[in-house]
Enzyme design. Structure first.
Site, PDB file in Angstrom:
ATOM      1  N   ASN A  87       0.053 -13.140  -5.907  1.00  0.00           N
ATOM      2  CA  ASN A  87      -0.313 -12.699  -4.500  1.00  0.00           C
ATOM      3  C   ASN A  87      -0.750 -14.427  -4.370  1.00  0.00           C
ATOM      4  O   ASN A  87      -0.532 -15.099  -3.224  1.00  0.00           O
ATOM      5  CB  ASN A  87      -0.921 -12.084  -5.090  1.00  0.00           C
ATOM      6  CG  ASN A  87      -0.968 -10.522  -4.702  1.00  0.00           C
ATOM      7  OD1 ASN A  87       0.585 -10.204  -4.665  1.00  0.00           O
ATOM      8  ND2 ASN A  87      -1.309  -9.135  -5.109  1.00  0.00           N
TER       9      ASN A  87
ATOM     10  N   SER B 242       5.817  -3.351   9.126  1.00  0.00           N
ATOM     11  CA  SER B 242       4.380  -3.894   8.809  1.00  0.00           C
ATOM     12  C   SER B 242       3.657  -4.070   9.800  1.00  0.00           C
ATOM     13  O   SER B 242       3.300  -4.238  10.869  1.00  0.00           O
ATOM     14  CB  SER B 242       4.814  -5.117   7.708  1.00  0.00           C
ATOM     15  OG  SER B 242       5.496  -6.191   8.730  1.00  0.00           O
ATOM     16  N   LEU B 243       2.311  -4.524   9.146  1.00  0.00           N
ATOM     17  CA  LEU B 243       1.396  -4.858  10.060  1.00  0.00           C
ATOM     18  C   LEU B 243       0.852  -6.452  10.349  1.00  0.00           C
ATOM     19  O   LEU B 243       1.593  -7.153   9.220  1.00  0.00           O
ATOM     20  CB  LEU B 243       0.033  -4.440   9.570  1.00  0.00           C
ATOM     21  CG  LEU B 243       0.165  -2.767   9.821  1.00  0.00           C
ATOM     22  CD1 LEU B 243      -1.878  -2.258   8.517  1.00  0.00           C
ATOM     23  CD2 LEU B 243      -0.222  -2.173  10.667  1.00  0.00           C
TER      24      LEU B 243
ATOM     25  N   LYS C  57      -6.783  -1.470   2.186  1.00  0.00           N
ATOM     26  CA  LYS C  57      -4.989  -1.626   2.172  1.00  0.00           C
ATOM     27  C   LYS C  57      -4.715  -1.807   0.892  1.00  0.00           C
ATOM     28  O   LYS C  57      -4.723  -2.735  -0.134  1.00  0.00           O
ATOM     29  CB  LYS C  57      -4.983  -3.626   3.118  1.00  0.00           C
ATOM     30  CG  LYS C  57      -3.493  -4.004   2.311  1.00  0.00           C
ATOM     31  CD  LYS C  57      -3.310  -5.237   3.343  1.00  0.00           C
ATOM     32  CE  LYS C  57      -1.787  -5.471   3.078  1.00  0.00           C
ATOM     33  NZ  LYS C  57      -1.482  -5.568   2.184  1.00  0.00           N
TER      34      LYS C  57
ATOM     35  N   CYS D 137      -0.080  -3.436 -38.921  1.00  0.00           N
ATOM     36  CA  CYS D 137      -1.467  -4.077 -38.963  1.00  0.00           C
ATOM     37  C   CYS D 137      -2.046  -3.463 -37.646  1.00  0.00           C
ATOM     38  O   CYS D 137      -1.850  -2.083 -36.789  1.00  0.00           O
ATOM     39  CB  CYS D 137      -1.586  -4.822 -38.073  1.00  0.00           C
ATOM     40  SG  CYS D 137      -2.523  -6.082 -36.798  1.00  0.00           S
TER      41      CYS D 137
END
Length: 656
Positions: A32, A80-81, A104, A413
């Site tokens: 991101n 979208s914002l 958000k 394992c």
């Protein structure tokens, strides 16, 4: 100018490729942090030059999803914002009006439609105009009701998310590295692309309503609308009413909740919106967002440089993963000294050397992540043997993604059998709180756990454990209390915890209820079978005997019995029970019993059986919605099987 145009085209191509992966649950192309930096660069270049490509991510609301689901147009476009990293911009946007602050969430946006009090449609956000219909998953996602008291037309938008806890558990249980997910958002997206509702349900996707898009009711306050959704039974995003003056303090307070680790649901920022929904709806559409619909705030990641101390290699299921251990630094108010490097390809991508300086952030204020390297000297030494069992290692390259990963070559394992330890401590097993799959993997890698009985000797390592990152005296004390409490166990839970193939809770109940626990142990020792027990059969009986034939399993069970007290349980005679010889199928919600498990337990206690599907052997289908058009109701009607409500069941089969 020509170079600038080429850079814009390059940024658009890279960002769109990353978005395609992001929205479709594929491998993460970039963090991101990197995406935001490139997006900001693209925005600035477009503003300076006026050169904006039609497919620029600055002009789109989302990304067209892959998958075979039917595409449908949204009744109300999911725009979208606008986003900012400056609190002052949020204050200017708020002006003198009352606003609400909320999270958000970092998941997948869904739009739910109700008509006549029933859920009629679920669409993904898609590109904001067209989404994918996933209504068939309505029973696999939690956080919203199937039926509501409002009988009008209702449209709700919210975020489907998976918690960090569930993400870590699910990812650690995935053996194929190509199928592992980069983060909870990636997992949520991939999950909602699945075709099997049962598999989706197992991943604990939860819907969090963040806005009431449309209602026939005259509710003009955003806060009242959210309360209305909560009253209807929706899980609603946290929220707080505030104003421009108080906003900085509120944001600081909410941010601290994330930094202090109080949020298990992934968030990547905050959102403010006007309380006056009529005013909010009166704004214009600029680019790809509505100017008054809301304003998103994203945190500015704080990157801190530190020196790499060494690479720690941690074995989990089938993969040995590198972890960077570095000189402790303060990031976002907490001390950080380690960060996962995921795989060998990430080491190569970053250019990590035997010695180097790392640039580290806390992604979404939570997860430490290395984003850059400088002053690298030498090469990272890839271990030749597994840190847990010391067997030789091998490097594998994914055919699909080309990702390089390190693996242990020993099929036995201990770390590869972590699924068994997870089952052992689960609610249906020994019910030990505080031993998550991540915790057990750490203890396995430290050499504290090799077999089940070792869990009851962890106290010998508590001094060292309390000094480990993420632990302390209180958490160790709680762990000790939970372990000691589990020393007294019901035999059915014990059988489940042994991880015998094909022997789950139901089979355990049948064995204990039929012959008792002591007789079970005696038959194991004598080599007798279990085919005579109703509901076990030859396949399960052979599975038990084959399991016990393995010396390591016998030894493990004997060591475990030395640590535990198994409750006495004698065979139960259910021949005179009210449900004796009858098979029931239970579907839908229940209200007389706490849940279906309790309902099922009663039926079995009365000599009956509970099946998962309707067949010719079914005596009754129990469904409180006796007139529904569900597949089970239809099947029952075709076969002439009575469909009764829970209340009718109680009248007929519960002895007063």
């Amino acid at each position: 100018m020509e170079e600038t145009r080429k850079r814009i085209e390059q940024l658009v191509e890279q960002l769109n490729a990353a978005s395609a992966a992001y929205y479709n649950g594929q491998d993460e192309r970039m963090s991101n942090y990197e995406w935001d930096a490139m997006f900001d660069e693209l925005t600035a270049l477009e503003k300076d030059t006026g050169y904006i490509l039609p497919d620029s991510p600055t002009q789109n609301t989302g990304y067209e999803e892959n998958g075979s689901g039917q595409k449908e147009a949204h009744e109300f476009p999911a725009l979208s914002l606008a986003k900012t990293k400056q609190v002052s911009e949020l204050q200017a946007w708020a002006g003198e009006r009352p606003i609400w602050l909320s999270w958000k969430l970092d998941g997948l946006t869904l739009v739910l439609t109700y008509d006549g009090g029933k859920l009629t449609k679920i669409l993904t956000r898609g590109n904001g105009t067209v989404g994918t219909n996933i209504t068939f998953l309505k029973s696999a996602i939690s956080g919203f009701p199937q039926k509501i008291k409002d009988t009008g037309h209702l449209v709700v938008r919210g975020e489907a998310a998976i918690s960090y806890t569930d993400f870590a558990m699910i990812n650690d249980m995935i053996e194929d590295d190509d199928e592992k997910y980069a983060n909870p958002r990636n997992l949520a997206s991939g999950t909602l692309n699945l075709e099997d509702p049962a598999e989706v349900k197992n991943r604990h996707v939860t819907f969090h309503a963040f806005t009431l898009v449309y209602t026939d009711q005259e509710i003009l306050s955003w806060g009242d609308r959210m309360q209305y959704l909560e009253d209807l039974g929706f899980q609603v995003v946290d929220r707080e009413e505030t104003d421009a003056a108080a906003l900085p303090e509120a944001i600081e307070r909410w941010t601290k909740r994330v930094e202090d680790g109080q949020m298990d649901i992934p968030v990547d920022g905050l959102v403010i919106c006007y309380d006056d929904t009529e005013y909010a709806a009166s704004g214009s559409v600029t680019g790809h967002h509505a100017t008054r619909a809301g304003f998103a705030f994203k945190w500015q990641d704080e990157a801190v440089d530190t020196r790499l101390s060494y690479i720690e290699w941690s074995c989990a299921v089938s993969t040995i993963s590198p972890v960077a251990v570095f000189e402790p630094v303060q990031i976002e108010g907490t001390t950080v000294s380690r960060a996962s490097l995921c795989n060998l390809s990430e080491i190569e991508r970053l250019g990590i050397g035997r010695e180097c300086t790392l640039s580290v952030i806390k992604a979404n204020k939570i997860i430490p992540k290395c984003i850059a390297v400088k002053d690298a000297i030498g090469e990272v030494q890839i271990p030749k043997e597994c840190p847990v069992c010391h067997a030789p290692t091998e490097i594998r390259i994914s055919k699909n993604s080309g990702t390089k990963t390190l693996h242990c070559t020993n099929p036995d394992c201990t770390a590869k059998n972590v699924k068994k330890f997870t089952r052992f401590v689960s609610k249906w097993g020994m019910d030990i709180d505080g031993l998550s799959i991540q915790t057990m993997l750490r203890f396995i890698n430290e050499g504290y756990i090799h077999e089940f009985a070792d869990i009851y000797h962890l106290k010998e390592h508590f001094d060292k454990i309390s000094q480990m990152e993420g632990f302390g005296e209180k958490s160790v004390a709680n762990m000790d209390q939970s372990i000691e409490k589990s020393r007294n166990v019901h035999p059915v839970n014990f059988l489940f915890a042994l991880c015998i193939p094909l022997i789950g809770v139901d089979a355990g109940k049948k064995i204990v209820g039929s012959i008792g626990f002591d007789a079970f142990l005696q038959r194991l020792e004598e080599g007798g079978g279990f085919e005579d027990i109703d509901g076990i059969g030859a396949e399960r009986s052979n599975s038990i005997q084959n399991w016990y034939a393995k010396e390591s399993n016998r030894t493990s069970m004997q060591h475990l019995l030395q640590e535990l007290t198994v409750e006495k349980a004698e065979p139960k005679d259910t021949s005179g029970g009210s449900c004796n010889g009858l098979t029931f199928v239970i579907t839908g919600d229940v209200h007389h019993y706490k849940n279906r498990d309790e309902f099922k337990a009663y039926v079995e206690s009365q000599g009956g059986k509970v099946a998962g599907s309707v067949s010719g052997k079914t005596a009754y289908l129990v469904n409180n919605d006796t007139e529904s058009a569900s597949s089970k109701n239809r099947k029952a009607k075709e076969l002439g099987i009575p469909i009764i409500s829970e209340d009718e069941f109680v009248k007929r089969f519960v002895r007063q």
